[in-house]
Design an enzyme around this catalytic site. Structure first.
Site, mmCIF file in Angstrom:
data_model
loop_
_atom_site.group_PDB
_atom_site.id
_atom_site.type_symbol
_atom_site.label_atom_id
_atom_site.label_comp_id
_atom_site.label_asym_id
_atom_site.label_seq_id
_atom_site.Cartn_x
_atom_site.Cartn_y
_atom_site.Cartn_z
ATOM 1 N N HIS A 191 0.809 -1.220 0.000
ATOM 2 C CA HIS A 191 0.000 0.000 0.000
ATOM 3 C C HIS A 191 0.840 1.268 0.000
ATOM 4 C CE1 HIS A 191 -3.326 -2.797 0.569
ATOM 5 N NE2 HIS A 191 -3.967 -1.889 -0.129
ATOM 6 N N ARG A 298 -10.494 3.845 -2.101
ATOM 7 C CA ARG A 298 -10.136 3.004 -0.947
ATOM 8 C C ARG A 298 -10.542 3.728 0.338
ATOM 9 N NH1 ARG A 298 -5.470 1.741 -4.556
ATOM 10 N NH2 ARG A 298 -5.225 -0.514 -4.608
ATOM 11 N N ARG A 334 -15.375 1.707 -2.311
ATOM 12 C CA ARG A 334 -15.254 0.396 -1.690
ATOM 13 C C ARG A 334 -15.439 0.542 -0.188
ATOM 14 N NH1 ARG A 334 -9.610 -2.654 -2.250
ATOM 15 N NH2 ARG A 334 -8.881 -1.125 -0.738
ATOM 16 N N GLU A 433 -10.988 -10.840 -5.529
ATOM 17 C CA GLU A 433 -9.570 -10.820 -5.142
ATOM 18 C C GLU A 433 -9.184 -12.023 -4.295
ATOM 19 O OE1 GLU A 433 -8.861 -7.086 -3.114
ATOM 20 O OE2 GLU A 433 -10.733 -7.199 -2.019
ATOM 21 N N ASN A 456 -4.069 -7.231 -7.106
ATOM 22 C CA ASN A 456 -3.011 -7.149 -6.083
ATOM 23 C C ASN A 456 -3.170 -8.292 -5.086
ATOM 24 O OD1 ASN A 456 -2.540 -4.791 -7.398
ATOM 25 N ND2 ASN A 456 -3.458 -3.482 -5.842
ATOM 26 N N ASP A 457 -4.405 -8.480 -4.651
ATOM 27 C CA ASP A 457 -4.657 -9.575 -3.714
ATOM 28 C C ASP A 457 -4.856 -10.897 -4.438
ATOM 29 O OD1 ASP A 457 -4.477 -8.585 -1.063
ATOM 30 O OD2 ASP A 457 -6.234 -7.350 -1.478
ATOM 31 N N ARG A 467 2.333 -9.865 -0.948
ATOM 32 C CA ARG A 467 2.576 -8.773 -1.898
ATOM 33 C C ARG A 467 3.527 -7.707 -1.360
ATOM 34 N NH1 ARG A 467 -3.469 -5.996 -1.775
ATOM 35 N NH2 ARG A 467 -2.503 -4.012 -2.270
ATOM 36 N N CYS A 504 -9.189 -3.335 -11.021
ATOM 37 C CA CYS A 504 -8.664 -2.160 -10.309
ATOM 38 C C CYS A 504 -7.356 -2.462 -9.587
ATOM 39 C CB CYS A 504 -9.693 -1.591 -9.342
ATOM 40 S SG CYS A 504 -10.141 -2.748 -8.046
HETATM 41 C C1 PEP Z 1 -6.393 -5.287 -5.097
HETATM 42 O O1 PEP Z 1 -6.276 -6.134 -4.209
HETATM 43 O O2 PEP Z 1 -6.023 -5.455 -6.262
HETATM 44 C C2 PEP Z 1 -6.968 -3.969 -4.778
HETATM 45 C C3 PEP Z 1 -7.204 -3.095 -5.724
HETATM 46 O O3 PEP Z 1 -7.185 -3.668 -3.467
HETATM 47 P P1 PEP Z 1 -6.010 -3.226 -2.469
HETATM 48 O O4 PEP Z 1 -4.784 -2.979 -3.281
HETATM 49 O O5 PEP Z 1 -6.449 -2.018 -1.742
HETATM 50 O O6 PEP Z 1 -5.894 -4.425 -1.577
HETATM 51 MG MG MG Z 2 -7.252 -5.866 -2.330
#
Ligand code: PEP
Ligand code: MG
Length: 580
Positions: A191, A298, A334, A433, A456-457, A467, A504
């Site tokens: 993040h 977010r 979200r 995710e 990402n997740d 990650r 996203c």
């Molecule tokens: C993701 O997991 O791809 C996402 C967009 O959410 P975050 O990065 O906030 O976990």
């Molecule tokens: Mg995520």
């Protein structure tokens, strides 16, 4: 001069002075103060000096029978030093002239005298230096107990160097004062990286030991484009990077020319390009980069600031602000995704053995109905101010989705019975995710207005690779055939149920992936606003047929390395993007 390679987390090049940030309060914090706070700083100093003098007095009284004459004399001399008018005047002059906090001024002036005394021939004077050091440490400990340093108070423009930056640090920092970020830990989708990209601050993470090598005040170059930093650069290197930095800005300005054009393929398919934001202020950047709306807000970052749990009204104001700033444009907010690496200690005890697999996001909300209710009330109330979509994070299966939807219904009824205006037919979608959600996306699609794939997740959970962990970052591969198959499944299941499918996660921002994502059929890509123009450039240059051919080829390949090599070749031939 020392070059260290890390992970390119946010593009751009910056040259500046190192500022080391540690999570513990630094021994001697340094921050700027406004001119009208000089008196308040002096008051803090006088109080700390008084407390330190009283402490010495106590020591003297309690120790009278146990310590000898010499030691008593030392305590007395320390106490006198604390009451010395000349000493107080010197500190006051320092604060007024430099407009920096008292701790720093005290430390600096004492250090200057200590150095002089230490180099003296006289033993007596050298001893006085340790007395002075003792006294100032005592006062400093009283001062620092009362004021914790925050990155919001950075004194000058700096390059922030840290072992790791917490998302809450990144959200609190004064963005105008941070030229670049370099950390030992972290990965491309941590993040901190996401926030750096959103704030358009160049960043290199995963540098392993930069926070131990660099010292405050060192010169550093952060090359976010290539994922490296250079400590103490020589003059030719500095000049070369200054030139590269200018070229980079020119390239950015060129791309901004695409702002008013749509992201339409050559054969007429429109792909919506939206922005991911973390704070309402970013909405200006969405507009300036030609975003079609917000694909992911977010909302948890409202909860990660210093104020603790925001009230329903505070949340409502933030959501309303974003919606009103983008009239008519879709804004997907979200619901809270706290947990994992986004921890707010003053809200809940989220100290877990395995936070990434733990009490996060929708799981946290469903077991904290008061927190969830106040967010849903704020969202529903804000719905009349624009084109709101609500999205639930980390849905793992049908039960969770049903529970979240029925809670949302309950809150809607509650608001309506209070006479509050709430928009009808609000789209409510989910993030995909968690691998189980991807696998049952046919079932979830029947209860969702849209999907947004959080790669990402999804990558983290599919490949079982944290990650944020730089040691295994080499395994974090969006082009892993296992990931690509999942993406294909999700898009197909979404479309079979006539719902739009967005992405996203950070993969959406990678121009190397763009043809693949268009070919897979994604309807929308959402990313940090700064990445929109580059992705748009690719979309406008290709046709869906061509993109589908790329998917056909890529899906036949056996490993992420082969997919990566193939895409680099295709993009290299088409756009000269082989080094993307
Ligand atoms: C993701 O997991 O791809 C996402 C967009 O959410 P975050 O990065 O906030 O976990
Ligand atoms: Mg995520």
């Amino acid at each position: 001069m020392e070059t260290i390679s890390g992970i390119s987390a946010s593009p751009g090049i910056a040259i500046g002075e190192v500022y080391i940030h540690t999570h513990e309060a630094p021994a001697v914090p340094r921050y700027a103060i406004p001119r009208d706070s000089v008196d308040a700083e002096m008051k803090r100093f006088r109080e700390a000096a008084k407390t330190a003098a009283a402490e010495l007095e106590d020591l003297r009284r309690n120790g009278e029978n146990e310590i000898d004459e010499d030691q008593l004399a030392i305590l007395d001399s320390h106490r006198l030093m604390l009451q010395d008018e000349e000493f107080h005047d010197q500190v006051e002059r320092g604060i007024t002239e430099s407009l920096v906090n008292v701790e720093w001024v005290l430390y600096q002036s004492v250090q200057g005298i200590v150095d002089k005394l230490n180099s003296s021939q006289s033993e007596d004077l050298r001893e006085r230096s340790s007395d002075l050091h003792d006294v100032s440490t005592r006062v400093l400990s009283h001062l620092t107990k009362r004021k914790r340093f925050s990155l919001a108070d950075l004194p000058d423009e700096v390059v922030l160097v840290a072992h790791d930056l917490l998302p809450s640090d990144a959200i609190a920092m004064n963005k105008r004062k941070v030229r670049a970020i370099a950390t030992d830990a972290g990965g491309r989708t941590s993040h901190t990286a996401i926030l750096a990209r959103s704030f358009e601050i160049p960043a290199v993470l995963g540098l392993s030991y930069v926070s131990r090598m660099a010292e405050n005040g060192d010169t550093i170059i952060v090359d976010g484009n290539h994922g490296r930093i250079i400590l103490d650069p020589d003059e030719p290197t500095r000049a070369e990077y200054a030139q590269q930095s200018r070229a980079w800005h020119q390239h950015e300005v060129q791309l901004m020319r695409l702002n008013d054009l749509r992201a339409e393929t050559r054969d007429g398919k429109l792909v919506e390009l939206k922005a991911n934001i973390e704070v309402p202020d970013e909405v200006e950047s969405v507009i300036s980069h030609g975003g079609d709306g917000v694909g992911l807000y977010r909302s948890e970052f409202l909860f990660l600031g210093s104020g603790g749990l925001p009230s329903e009204d505070e949340q409502y104001e933030a959501y309303r602000r974003v919606l009103k700033a983008l009239p008519g444009k879709p804004v997907t907010i979200r619901t809270l995704d706290l947990g994992g690496d986004k921890v707010a200690h003053d809200i809940a005890d989220l100290d877990e053995q395995n936070p990434i697999l733990g009490w996060r996001a929708i799981r946290f909300c469903l077991s904290n109905p008061d927190v969830f209710r106040s967010q849903l009330r704020a969202l529903l109330r804000s719905s009349v101010h624009g084109n709101l979509n609500i999205m639930f994070p980390m849905i793992s299966g049908l039960e969770e989705l049903q529970e979240a939807l029925s809670f949302l219904d309950e809150v809607r009824r509650e608001l309506e019975s209070e006479g509050a205006a709430v928009k009808k037919d609000l789209p409510v979608g989910i993030m995909i995710e968690v691998p189980s959600a991807a696998m049952v996306s046919d079932i979830l699609a029947r209860r969702s207005s849209f999907f947004s794939v959080g790669t990402n997740d999804l990558i983290q959970y599919t490949i079982a690779v944290d990650r944020g962990n730089e040691r295994i970052a080499y395994l974090y591969e969006p082009f892993h055939p296992g990931v690509l198959r999942m993406l294909q499944l999700v898009v197909n299941n979404g479309h079979a149920n006539s719902i739009p499918v967005a992405m996203c996660g950070e993969m959406a921002a990678d121009p190397l992936a763009t043809m693949l994502l268009v070919g897979l059929g994604f309807d929308e890509l959402s990313m940090s606003a700064g990445s929109i123009p580059e992705v748009k450039q690719v979309i406008r240059a290709v046709s869906v047929r061509e993109a589908e051919e790329v998917v056909g080829e890529a899906m036949e390949l056996d490993s992420f390395k082969e997919v990566d090599r193939y895409l680099r070749r295709v993009m290299g031939e088409r756009f000269g993007l082989e080094n993307a």
